[in-house]
Design a protein around this motif. Structure first.
Motif, PDB file in Angstrom:
ATOM      1  N   ARG A   1       6.644  -4.369  -8.246  1.00  0.00           N
ATOM      2  CA  ARG A   1       7.025  -3.326  -9.206  1.00  0.00           C
ATOM      3  C   ARG A   1       6.095  -3.345 -10.421  1.00  0.00           C
ATOM      4  O   ARG A   1       5.667  -2.285 -10.892  1.00  0.00           O
ATOM      5  N   ASN A   2       5.763  -4.523 -10.912  1.00  0.00           N
ATOM      6  CA  ASN A   2       4.836  -4.620 -12.050  1.00  0.00           C
ATOM      7  C   ASN A   2       3.460  -4.083 -11.674  1.00  0.00           C
ATOM      8  O   ASN A   2       2.790  -3.430 -12.487  1.00  0.00           O
ATOM      9  N   HIS A   3       3.057  -4.352 -10.433  1.00  0.00           N
ATOM     10  CA  HIS A   3       1.744  -3.888  -9.962  1.00  0.00           C
ATOM     11  C   HIS A   3       1.669  -2.366  -9.947  1.00  0.00           C
ATOM     12  O   HIS A   3       0.704  -1.779 -10.461  1.00  0.00           O
TER      13      HIS A   3
ATOM     14  N   LEU B   1       0.828  -1.208   0.000  1.00  0.00           N
ATOM     15  CA  LEU B   1       0.000   0.000   0.000  1.00  0.00           C
ATOM     16  C   LEU B   1       0.861   1.256   0.000  1.00  0.00           C
ATOM     17  O   LEU B   1       0.524   2.249  -0.653  1.00  0.00           O
ATOM     18  N   VAL B   2       1.979   1.235   0.732  1.00  0.00           N
ATOM     19  CA  VAL B   2       2.899   2.371   0.693  1.00  0.00           C
ATOM     20  C   VAL B   2       3.381   2.595  -0.737  1.00  0.00           C
ATOM     21  O   VAL B   2       3.419   3.733  -1.236  1.00  0.00           O
ATOM     22  N   CYS B   3       3.719   1.506  -1.427  1.00  0.00           N
ATOM     23  CA  CYS B   3       4.174   1.617  -2.820  1.00  0.00           C
ATOM     24  C   CYS B   3       3.076   2.187  -3.709  1.00  0.00           C
ATOM     25  O   CYS B   3       3.352   2.999  -4.616  1.00  0.00           O
ATOM     26  N   GLU B   4       1.838   1.794  -3.469  1.00  0.00           N
ATOM     27  CA  GLU B   4       0.722   2.342  -4.251  1.00  0.00           C
ATOM     28  C   GLU B   4       0.573   3.837  -4.027  1.00  0.00           C
ATOM     29  O   GLU B   4       0.324   4.602  -4.973  1.00  0.00           O
ATOM     30  N   HIS B   5       0.724   4.267  -2.786  1.00  0.00           N
ATOM     31  CA  HIS B   5       0.640   5.702  -2.494  1.00  0.00           C
ATOM     32  C   HIS B   5       1.746   6.472  -3.217  1.00  0.00           C
ATOM     33  O   HIS B   5       1.505   7.563  -3.746  1.00  0.00           O
ATOM     34  N   VAL B   6       2.957   5.906  -3.243  1.00  0.00           N
ATOM     35  CA  VAL B   6       4.044   6.578  -3.955  1.00  0.00           C
ATOM     36  C   VAL B   6       3.703   6.684  -5.434  1.00  0.00           C
ATOM     37  O   VAL B   6       3.849   7.746  -6.053  1.00  0.00           O
ATOM     38  N   ALA B   7       3.242   5.581  -6.010  1.00  0.00           N
ATOM     39  CA  ALA B   7       2.927   5.564  -7.443  1.00  0.00           C
ATOM     40  C   ALA B   7       1.849   6.585  -7.788  1.00  0.00           C
ATOM     41  O   ALA B   7       1.930   7.259  -8.826  1.00  0.00           O
ATOM     42  N   GLN B   8       0.872   6.739  -6.928  1.00  0.00           N
ATOM     43  CA  GLN B   8      -0.252   7.631  -7.201  1.00  0.00           C
ATOM     44  C   GLN B   8       0.068   9.090  -6.912  1.00  0.00           C
ATOM     45  O   GLN B   8      -0.483   9.986  -7.559  1.00  0.00           O
ATOM     46  N   ASN B   9       0.966   9.339  -5.943  1.00  0.00           N
ATOM     47  CA  ASN B   9       1.126  10.715  -5.458  1.00  0.00           C
ATOM     48  C   ASN B   9       2.536  11.285  -5.510  1.00  0.00           C
ATOM     49  O   ASN B   9       2.696  12.515  -5.497  1.00  0.00           O
ATOM     50  N   TYR B  10       3.558  10.439  -5.572  1.00  0.00           N
ATOM     51  CA  TYR B  10       4.915  10.962  -5.410  1.00  0.00           C
ATOM     52  C   TYR B  10       5.915  10.491  -6.453  1.00  0.00           C
ATOM     53  O   TYR B  10       7.087  10.861  -6.371  1.00  0.00           O
ATOM     54  N   GLN B  11       5.513   9.683  -7.417  1.00  0.00           N
ATOM     55  CA  GLN B  11       6.473   9.248  -8.426  1.00  0.00           C
ATOM     56  C   GLN B  11       7.060  10.473  -9.144  1.00  0.00           C
ATOM     57  O   GLN B  11       6.325  11.332  -9.615  1.00  0.00           O
ATOM     58  N   GLY B  12       8.383  10.522  -9.207  1.00  0.00           N
ATOM     59  CA  GLY B  12       9.060  11.669  -9.799  1.00  0.00           C
ATOM     60  C   GLY B  12       9.358  12.770  -8.812  1.00  0.00           C
ATOM     61  O   GLY B  12      10.130  13.690  -9.128  1.00  0.00           O
ATOM     62  N   ARG B  13       8.761  12.703  -7.620  1.00  0.00           N
ATOM     63  CA  ARG B  13       8.987  13.733  -6.597  1.00  0.00           C
ATOM     64  C   ARG B  13       9.806  13.211  -5.430  1.00  0.00           C
ATOM     65  O   ARG B  13      10.200  13.973  -4.546  1.00  0.00           O
ATOM     66  N   VAL B  14      10.030  11.921  -5.397  1.00  0.00           N
ATOM     67  CA  VAL B  14      10.852  11.310  -4.364  1.00  0.00           C
ATOM     68  C   VAL B  14      11.650  10.178  -5.005  1.00  0.00           C
ATOM     69  O   VAL B  14      11.134   9.428  -5.829  1.00  0.00           O
ATOM     70  N   LYS B  15      12.918  10.074  -4.637  1.00  0.00           N
ATOM     71  CA  LYS B  15      13.770   8.994  -5.141  1.00  0.00           C
ATOM     72  C   LYS B  15      13.584   7.796  -4.212  1.00  0.00           C
ATOM     73  O   LYS B  15      13.912   7.868  -3.029  1.00  0.00           O
ATOM     74  N   TRP B  16      13.080   6.694  -4.783  1.00  0.00           N
ATOM     75  CA  TRP B  16      12.714   5.582  -3.916  1.00  0.00           C
ATOM     76  C   TRP B  16      13.087   4.239  -4.520  1.00  0.00           C
ATOM     77  O   TRP B  16      13.350   4.121  -5.722  1.00  0.00           O
ATOM     78  N   ALA B  17      13.097   3.239  -3.654  1.00  0.00           N
ATOM     79  CA  ALA B  17      13.350   1.868  -4.061  1.00  0.00           C
ATOM     80  C   ALA B  17      12.539   0.952  -3.165  1.00  0.00           C
ATOM     81  O   ALA B  17      12.046   1.365  -2.109  1.00  0.00           O
ATOM     82  N   ILE B  18      12.373  -0.285  -3.608  1.00  0.00           N
ATOM     83  CA  ILE B  18      11.667  -1.281  -2.801  1.00  0.00           C
ATOM     84  C   ILE B  18      12.654  -2.359  -2.374  1.00  0.00           C
ATOM     85  O   ILE B  18      13.628  -2.642  -3.071  1.00  0.00           O
ATOM     86  N   ALA B  19      12.384  -2.941  -1.208  1.00  0.00           N
ATOM     87  CA  ALA B  19      13.329  -3.918  -0.660  1.00  0.00           C
ATOM     88  C   ALA B  19      12.589  -5.046   0.036  1.00  0.00           C
ATOM     89  O   ALA B  19      11.480  -4.882   0.540  1.00  0.00           O
ATOM     90  N   GLY B  20      13.234  -6.194   0.076  1.00  0.00           N
ATOM     91  CA  GLY B  20      12.706  -7.383   0.728  1.00  0.00           C
ATOM     92  C   GLY B  20      13.622  -8.538   0.421  1.00  0.00           C
ATOM     93  O   GLY B  20      14.713  -8.367  -0.123  1.00  0.00           O
ATOM     94  N   ARG B  21      13.173  -9.737   0.739  1.00  0.00           N
ATOM     95  CA  ARG B  21      14.072 -10.883   0.593  1.00  0.00           C
ATOM     96  C   ARG B  21      13.831 -11.698  -0.671  1.00  0.00           C
ATOM     97  O   ARG B  21      14.648 -12.543  -1.020  1.00  0.00           O
ATOM     98  N   ASN B  22      12.692 -11.463  -1.344  1.00  0.00           N
ATOM     99  CA  ASN B  22      12.312 -12.316  -2.467  1.00  0.00           C
ATOM    100  C   ASN B  22      12.285 -11.506  -3.759  1.00  0.00           C
ATOM    101  O   ASN B  22      11.410 -10.654  -3.947  1.00  0.00           O
ATOM    102  N   GLN B  23      13.217 -11.768  -4.653  1.00  0.00           N
ATOM    103  CA  GLN B  23      13.324 -11.021  -5.896  1.00  0.00           C
ATOM    104  C   GLN B  23      12.055 -11.116  -6.734  1.00  0.00           C
ATOM    105  O   GLN B  23      11.563 -10.108  -7.257  1.00  0.00           O
ATOM    106  N   ALA B  24      11.511 -12.319  -6.877  1.00  0.00           N
ATOM    107  CA  ALA B  24      10.331 -12.507  -7.727  1.00  0.00           C
ATOM    108  C   ALA B  24       9.126 -11.743  -7.189  1.00  0.00           C
ATOM    109  O   ALA B  24       8.377 -11.114  -7.953  1.00  0.00           O
ATOM    110  N   LYS B  25       8.927 -11.782  -5.867  1.00  0.00           N
ATOM    111  CA  LYS B  25       7.798 -11.066  -5.282  1.00  0.00           C
ATOM    112  C   LYS B  25       7.987  -9.553  -5.402  1.00  0.00           C
ATOM    113  O   LYS B  25       7.022  -8.817  -5.606  1.00  0.00           O
ATOM    114  N   LEU B  26       9.214  -9.095  -5.268  1.00  0.00           N
ATOM    115  CA  LEU B  26       9.480  -7.664  -5.429  1.00  0.00           C
ATOM    116  C   LEU B  26       9.227  -7.222  -6.870  1.00  0.00           C
ATOM    117  O   LEU B  26       8.687  -6.138  -7.115  1.00  0.00           O
TER     118      LEU B  26
END
Length: 413
Positions: free
Chosen positions: A50-52, A21-46
């Motif tokens: 990202r595709n979502h 949900l945090v990622c969705e908020h970034v995509a809807q409201n802050y993409q291009g206005r904040v430099k961000w990345a996603i992290a976790g332990r599973n490459q495929a799930k990450l």
């Protein structure tokens, strides 16, 4: 050092419910206005996350992925060293959070989360507060529904009294109508704390001032356990299930900023009830529920019927939810003087508290940490240590939340 890092915010635990949900908020409201990345332990799930978000906003198709696993401290160190701020969304935090805090403190990255685990926060305070201060790192717990409404609602009325030349004697927050369900992660955190933590730690966490600095762990505040009539609001009240977390956070904020909150500051919190009978029923149910969670066989049954970690309501239900509260402050007054009474309305009218609202509050806190550090210093907020939303971000975050659609309004003074 943090200014040269490639990212302002890294969302760790991005594949979980709140992280997504945090990622969705970034995509809807802050993409291009904040430099961000996603992290976790599973490459495929990450990659799936990202595709979502790329489906929501094509500009997110190249969001960087960082692998960070709590079983590999070096991977967490690499993650934290690349960002100004790490958002931690994976709970229970007593189970998953400490290695991430450790990486942030040693790497010089600020940190925020949505924990509500008082025992774990006490451990973090004891182990990392001094180191975080030395490193100039801000560790900010409870940046969701636990405990931003309580902490920043109190900050709002205290700030208003300060502008009137007054100090607060007491503040009371009464939560009103709430539409939404508790997250599976929150429930599991509560059950984990009641079931797995030593009794001495549970007893220490139950102290009303358990998160205060050792020199200020005293006062006359107690937890509300029974129905009580509130004269200011003209209604019956009952225990609010999250007040055992929220009250500790607000009192820590007051202790860290005593020059703003005033000496002998008192804070209380409850849930509005329609009648004495309703208040008595909720009080009884709350007490029985807490008692049941202490009994292993009953705790096992509770886990069978409540949402599991990672489970949550539909997006439609999240966007149909809401919450609201009334915050009342009384000023200090000399003998013969009438105290000034300040009331505020705080709310999120269009997001459920446990998910869509919590994830937006968490994101706004993280961006405030990343992008408004100098402003925070200029207005005298705490520059480092294990902090609270109010002591680290204060009215800067209140203003951000207002722009995001939250209500933080003074209604009378």
């Amino acid at each position: 050092m943090a200014s040269t890092r490639p990212y302002e915010v890294v969302v760790w635990g991005a594949t979980g419910t709140v992280g997504k949900l945090v990622c969705e908020h970034v995509a809807q409201n802050y993409q291009g206005r904040v430099k961000w990345a996603i992290a976790g332990r599973n490459q495929a799930k990450l990659e799936a996350i990202r595709n979502h978000v790329a489906e929501m906003n094509p500009e997110c198709k190249n969001v960087p992925i960082i692998l960070g696993d709590i079983t590999d401290q070096a991977s967490l160190d690499r993650m934290a060293s690349q960002s100004k701020v790490v958002i931690a969304t994976a709970g229970p935090f007593a189970r998953y959070g400490t290695p991430v805090v450790d990486a942030c403190v040693r790497s010089g990255a600020d940190y925020c989360d949505v924990t509500g685990e008082v025992i774990w926060m006490r451990h973090i305070l004891e182990k990392y507060h001094a180191a975080a201060k030395q490193q100039g790192v801000r560790i900010v717990h409870c940046c969701g529904f636990d405990s931003i409404p309580s902490d920043l609602g109190t900050c709002l009325v205290v700030d208003h009294l300060n502008r009137l030349g007054k100090k607060a004697a007491s503040v009371t927050t009464l939560f009103g109508k709430v539409s939404g369900s508790a997250s599976g992660g929150t429930i599991e955190s509560i059950l984990n704390q009641l079931g797995n933590e030593p009794w001495k730690d549970q007893k220490a966490a139950a102290h009303p001032y358990s998160l205060n600095p050792p020199s200020s762990r005293q006062g006359s505040d107690t937890d509300q356990l029974l129905p009580k009539y509130n004269k200011d609001q003209g209604c019956w009240t009952c225990p609010f299930i999250m007040s055992s977390v929220n009250t500790r956070i607000v009192r820590r904020s007051a202790a860290l900023q005593s020059s703003l909150y005033g000496e002998n500051f008192r804070y209380s919190e409850a849930l509005k009830a329609g009648s004495l009978i309703g208040a008595a029923f909720v009080s009884l149910a709350t007490g029985l529920g807490a008692a049941a969670a202490l009994v292993p066989p009953l705790r096992f049954l509770i886990r069978k019927v409540v949402p599991k970690p990672g489970q949550g309501p539909s997006k439609k239900a999240q966007e149909a939810g809401f919450w609201s509260a009334t915050v009342t402050a009384r000023s200090q007054a000399a003998a013969g003087e009438q105290p000034v009474l300040v009331k505020a309305h705080i709310a999120d009218p269009a997001r459920d508290p446990g998910y869509w609202s919590t994830s937006r509050m968490l994101l706004e806190a993280a961006i405030c940490l990343a992008q408004q550090t100098e402003e925070a210093k200029l207005i005298g907020l705490q520059p480092s240590g294990v902090l609270t939303p109010a002591s680290a971000l204060g009215m800067l975050l209140v203003d951000r939340l207002r722009r995001a659609g939250f209500k933080f309004d003074i209604t009378s003074s």
